[in-house]
Design a protein around this motif. Structure first.
Motif, PDB file in Angstrom:
ATOM      1  N   GLU A  14      31.388  43.492  38.191  1.00 40.85           N
ATOM      2  CA  GLU A  14      31.397  44.631  39.104  1.00 40.85           C
ATOM      3  C   GLU A  14      31.970  45.871  38.414  1.00 40.85           C
ATOM      4  O   GLU A  14      31.425  46.968  38.558  1.00 40.85           O
ATOM      5  CB  GLU A  14      32.220  44.265  40.336  1.00 40.85           C
ATOM      6  CG  GLU A  14      32.308  45.335  41.375  1.00 40.85           C
ATOM      7  CD  GLU A  14      33.190  44.931  42.533  1.00 40.85           C
ATOM      8  OE1 GLU A  14      32.787  45.180  43.681  1.00 40.85           O
ATOM      9  OE2 GLU A  14      34.282  44.364  42.310  1.00 40.85           O
ATOM     10  N   SER A  15      33.037  45.706  37.661  1.00 46.77           N
ATOM     11  CA  SER A  15      33.668  46.857  37.004  1.00 46.77           C
ATOM     12  C   SER A  15      32.727  47.495  35.983  1.00 46.77           C
ATOM     13  O   SER A  15      32.668  48.723  35.872  1.00 46.77           O
ATOM     14  CB  SER A  15      34.984  46.450  36.341  1.00 46.77           C
ATOM     15  OG  SER A  15      34.765  45.439  35.378  1.00 46.77           O
ATOM     16  N   ASP A  16      31.967  46.675  35.234  1.00 50.67           N
ATOM     17  CA  ASP A  16      30.997  47.227  34.273  1.00 50.67           C
ATOM     18  C   ASP A  16      29.926  48.025  35.001  1.00 50.67           C
ATOM     19  O   ASP A  16      29.540  49.114  34.573  1.00 50.67           O
ATOM     20  CB  ASP A  16      30.341  46.115  33.462  1.00 50.67           C
ATOM     21  CG  ASP A  16      31.272  45.473  32.462  1.00 50.67           C
ATOM     22  OD1 ASP A  16      32.327  46.071  32.147  1.00 50.67           O
ATOM     23  OD2 ASP A  16      30.953  44.365  31.993  1.00 50.67           O
ATOM     24  N   LEU A  17      29.443  47.482  36.095  1.00 49.69           N
ATOM     25  CA  LEU A  17      28.414  48.163  36.865  1.00 49.69           C
ATOM     26  C   LEU A  17      28.930  49.488  37.421  1.00 49.69           C
ATOM     27  O   LEU A  17      28.283  50.529  37.279  1.00 49.69           O
ATOM     28  CB  LEU A  17      27.945  47.258  38.011  1.00 49.69           C
ATOM     29  CG  LEU A  17      26.847  47.806  38.903  1.00 49.69           C
ATOM     30  CD1 LEU A  17      25.586  48.084  38.096  1.00 49.69           C
ATOM     31  CD2 LEU A  17      26.560  46.839  40.027  1.00 49.69           C
ATOM     32  N   LEU A  18      30.108  49.469  38.021  1.00 52.48           N
ATOM     33  CA  LEU A  18      30.648  50.686  38.632  1.00 52.48           C
ATOM     34  C   LEU A  18      30.933  51.775  37.603  1.00 52.48           C
ATOM     35  O   LEU A  18      30.692  52.958  37.865  1.00 52.48           O
ATOM     36  CB  LEU A  18      31.911  50.361  39.433  1.00 52.48           C
ATOM     37  CG  LEU A  18      31.695  49.524  40.691  1.00 52.48           C
ATOM     38  CD1 LEU A  18      33.030  49.129  41.309  1.00 52.48           C
ATOM     39  CD2 LEU A  18      30.825  50.241  41.698  1.00 52.48           C
ATOM     40  N   TRP A  53      35.005  35.306  40.911  1.00 52.12           N
ATOM     41  CA  TRP A  53      36.013  36.282  40.521  1.00 52.12           C
ATOM     42  C   TRP A  53      36.525  35.972  39.131  1.00 52.12           C
ATOM     43  O   TRP A  53      36.788  34.830  38.801  1.00 52.12           O
ATOM     44  CB  TRP A  53      37.201  36.250  41.490  1.00 52.12           C
ATOM     45  CG  TRP A  53      36.842  36.617  42.887  1.00 52.12           C
ATOM     46  CD1 TRP A  53      36.673  35.758  43.925  1.00 52.12           C
ATOM     47  CD2 TRP A  53      36.596  37.915  43.402  1.00 52.12           C
ATOM     48  NE1 TRP A  53      36.338  36.453  45.056  1.00 52.12           N
ATOM     49  CE2 TRP A  53      36.286  37.767  44.764  1.00 52.12           C
ATOM     50  CE3 TRP A  53      36.604  39.189  42.850  1.00 52.12           C
ATOM     51  CZ2 TRP A  53      35.995  38.855  45.577  1.00 52.12           C
ATOM     52  CZ3 TRP A  53      36.313  40.260  43.664  1.00 52.12           C
ATOM     53  CH2 TRP A  53      36.011  40.094  45.004  1.00 52.12           C
ATOM     54  N   PHE A  54      36.669  36.994  38.318  1.00 53.63           N
ATOM     55  CA  PHE A  54      37.382  36.888  37.054  1.00 53.63           C
ATOM     56  C   PHE A  54      38.752  37.469  37.328  1.00 53.63           C
ATOM     57  O   PHE A  54      38.868  38.630  37.693  1.00 53.63           O
ATOM     58  CB  PHE A  54      36.688  37.703  35.953  1.00 53.63           C
ATOM     59  CG  PHE A  54      35.394  37.100  35.506  1.00 53.63           C
ATOM     60  CD1 PHE A  54      35.390  36.069  34.588  1.00 53.63           C
ATOM     61  CD2 PHE A  54      34.192  37.555  36.012  1.00 53.63           C
ATOM     62  CE1 PHE A  54      34.193  35.512  34.167  1.00 53.63           C
ATOM     63  CE2 PHE A  54      32.997  37.001  35.607  1.00 53.63           C
ATOM     64  CZ  PHE A  54      32.991  35.975  34.679  1.00 53.63           C
ATOM     65  N   ALA A 110      40.658  52.716  38.892  1.00 53.09           N
ATOM     66  CA  ALA A 110      39.852  53.804  38.336  1.00 53.09           C
ATOM     67  C   ALA A 110      38.807  53.288  37.348  1.00 53.09           C
ATOM     68  O   ALA A 110      37.805  53.950  37.103  1.00 53.09           O
ATOM     69  CB  ALA A 110      40.762  54.829  37.653  1.00 53.09           C
ATOM     70  N   ARG A 111      39.016  52.104  36.802  1.00 55.80           N
ATOM     71  CA  ARG A 111      38.072  51.469  35.873  1.00 55.80           C
ATOM     72  C   ARG A 111      37.168  50.461  36.581  1.00 55.80           C
ATOM     73  O   ARG A 111      36.459  49.702  35.938  1.00 55.80           O
ATOM     74  CB  ARG A 111      38.826  50.768  34.744  1.00 55.80           C
ATOM     75  CG  ARG A 111      39.671  51.668  33.911  1.00 55.80           C
ATOM     76  CD  ARG A 111      38.815  52.404  32.939  1.00 55.80           C
ATOM     77  NE  ARG A 111      39.645  53.186  32.057  1.00 55.80           N
ATOM     78  CZ  ARG A 111      39.189  54.198  31.383  1.00 55.80           C
ATOM     79  NH1 ARG A 111      37.934  54.525  31.469  1.00 55.80           N
ATOM     80  NH2 ARG A 111      39.979  54.885  30.604  1.00 55.80           N
ATOM     81  N   GLY A 112      37.209  50.437  37.912  1.00 49.03           N
ATOM     82  CA  GLY A 112      36.339  49.550  38.665  1.00 49.03           C
ATOM     83  C   GLY A 112      36.856  48.140  38.839  1.00 49.03           C
ATOM     84  O   GLY A 112      36.126  47.258  39.272  1.00 49.03           O
ATOM     85  N   LEU A 113      38.119  47.919  38.515  1.00 48.66           N
ATOM     86  CA  LEU A 113      38.726  46.602  38.710  1.00 48.66           C
ATOM     87  C   LEU A 113      39.429  46.566  40.057  1.00 48.66           C
ATOM     88  O   LEU A 113      39.942  47.581  40.524  1.00 48.66           O
ATOM     89  CB  LEU A 113      39.724  46.303  37.590  1.00 48.66           C
ATOM     90  CG  LEU A 113      39.121  46.174  36.190  1.00 48.66           C
ATOM     91  CD1 LEU A 113      40.225  46.203  35.133  1.00 48.66           C
ATOM     92  CD2 LEU A 113      38.290  44.915  36.071  1.00 48.66           C
ATOM     93  N   ARG A 114      39.462  45.416  40.649  1.00 50.79           N
ATOM     94  CA  ARG A 114      40.178  45.257  41.920  1.00 50.79           C
ATOM     95  C   ARG A 114      41.646  45.009  41.610  1.00 50.79           C
ATOM     96  O   ARG A 114      41.968  44.247  40.707  1.00 50.79           O
ATOM     97  CB  ARG A 114      39.572  44.112  42.720  1.00 50.79           C
ATOM     98  CG  ARG A 114      38.156  44.469  43.167  1.00 50.79           C
ATOM     99  CD  ARG A 114      37.503  43.400  43.964  1.00 50.79           C
ATOM    100  NE  ARG A 114      36.170  43.845  44.346  1.00 50.79           N
ATOM    101  CZ  ARG A 114      35.896  44.527  45.457  1.00 50.79           C
ATOM    102  NH1 ARG A 114      36.851  44.809  46.311  1.00 50.79           N
ATOM    103  NH2 ARG A 114      34.669  44.912  45.725  1.00 50.79           N
ATOM    104  N   PRO A 115      42.550  45.660  42.333  1.00 52.50           N
ATOM    105  CA  PRO A 115      43.974  45.547  42.020  1.00 52.50           C
ATOM    106  C   PRO A 115      44.549  44.176  42.363  1.00 52.50           C
ATOM    107  O   PRO A 115      44.152  43.550  43.341  1.00 52.50           O
ATOM    108  CB  PRO A 115      44.610  46.639  42.884  1.00 52.50           C
ATOM    109  CG  PRO A 115      43.671  46.788  44.025  1.00 52.50           C
ATOM    110  CD  PRO A 115      42.298  46.523  43.479  1.00 52.50           C
ATOM    111  N   ALA A 116      45.477  43.726  41.543  1.00 56.09           N
ATOM    112  CA  ALA A 116      46.218  42.492  41.822  1.00 56.09           C
ATOM    113  C   ALA A 116      47.389  42.771  42.755  1.00 56.09           C
ATOM    114  O   ALA A 116      47.904  41.866  43.389  1.00 56.09           O
ATOM    115  CB  ALA A 116      46.718  41.870  40.520  1.00 56.09           C
ATOM    116  N   SER A 141      37.544  57.253  43.771  1.00 57.10           N
ATOM    117  CA  SER A 141      37.458  55.819  43.521  1.00 57.10           C
ATOM    118  C   SER A 141      36.006  55.455  43.241  1.00 57.10           C
ATOM    119  O   SER A 141      35.095  55.923  43.931  1.00 57.10           O
ATOM    120  CB  SER A 141      37.969  55.042  44.738  1.00 57.10           C
ATOM    121  OG  SER A 141      37.516  53.707  44.694  1.00 57.10           O
ATOM    122  N   LEU A 142      35.767  54.622  42.229  1.00 59.21           N
ATOM    123  CA  LEU A 142      34.400  54.190  41.928  1.00 59.21           C
ATOM    124  C   LEU A 142      33.792  53.443  43.106  1.00 59.21           C
ATOM    125  O   LEU A 142      32.593  53.525  43.357  1.00 59.21           O
ATOM    126  CB  LEU A 142      34.389  53.309  40.679  1.00 59.21           C
ATOM    127  CG  LEU A 142      34.743  54.021  39.364  1.00 59.21           C
ATOM    128  CD1 LEU A 142      34.858  53.025  38.228  1.00 59.21           C
ATOM    129  CD2 LEU A 142      33.712  55.084  39.034  1.00 59.21           C
TER     130      LEU A 142
END
Length: 132
Positions: free
Chosen positions: A3-7, A31-32, A70-76, A90-91
């Motif tokens: 998802e982050s690469d796509l966004l 999920w990764f 900001a890089r398209g990753l979901r926060p932990a 936000s992406l």
């Protein structure tokens, strides 16, 4: 596709074809989690363990988690929203019209596979893919 690469690449992808790219989430989402581990054993000192714990605090801090978003990753960190209200930067918010979802409703039904499932998958891979 991650998802982050796509966004992070959506702007360039949108100009490649006549029809816009739409994001669709499958019924079953993988999920990764990019884990962080603190090794505790006879080969690590208390200083090293404490340094790792401090680094973990840094990684989970709101400022660093906002950079991940900001890089398209979901926060932990659950205190950091994926698409902060009023922040169209936000992406996830930027590409919402293309199907990006800040909240994927199926995540509450997901559970990590147990050891037996993972071993079966590994065995299948060894028999069907690694042999080629």
């Amino acid at each position: 596709m991650l998802e982050s690469d796509l966004l992070t690449n959506m702007a360039g992808i949108q100009t490649r074809w006549a029809d816009p790219l739409l994001i669709r989430y499958p019924n079953y989402v993988s999920w990764f989690d990019f884990p962080f581990t603190v090794w505790v054993g006879p080969e690590t000192t208390a200083f090293e363990k404490n340094a790792a714990l401090e680094f973990q605090k840094y990684l989970l801090s709101a400022d660093v988690q906002k950079k991940a978003v900001a890089r398209g990753l979901r926060p932990a960190n659950p205190d950091v929203p994926v698409a902060p209200a009023g922040e169209g930067d936000s992406l996830f918010a930027r590409w919402e019209s293309q199907g990006a979802q800040a909240i994927v409703p199926r995540t509450t039904a997901m559970r990590a596979p147990n050891r037996d499932v993972l071993l079966a998958l590994l065995r299948w891979f060894d028999l069907n893919v690694a042999q080629r």
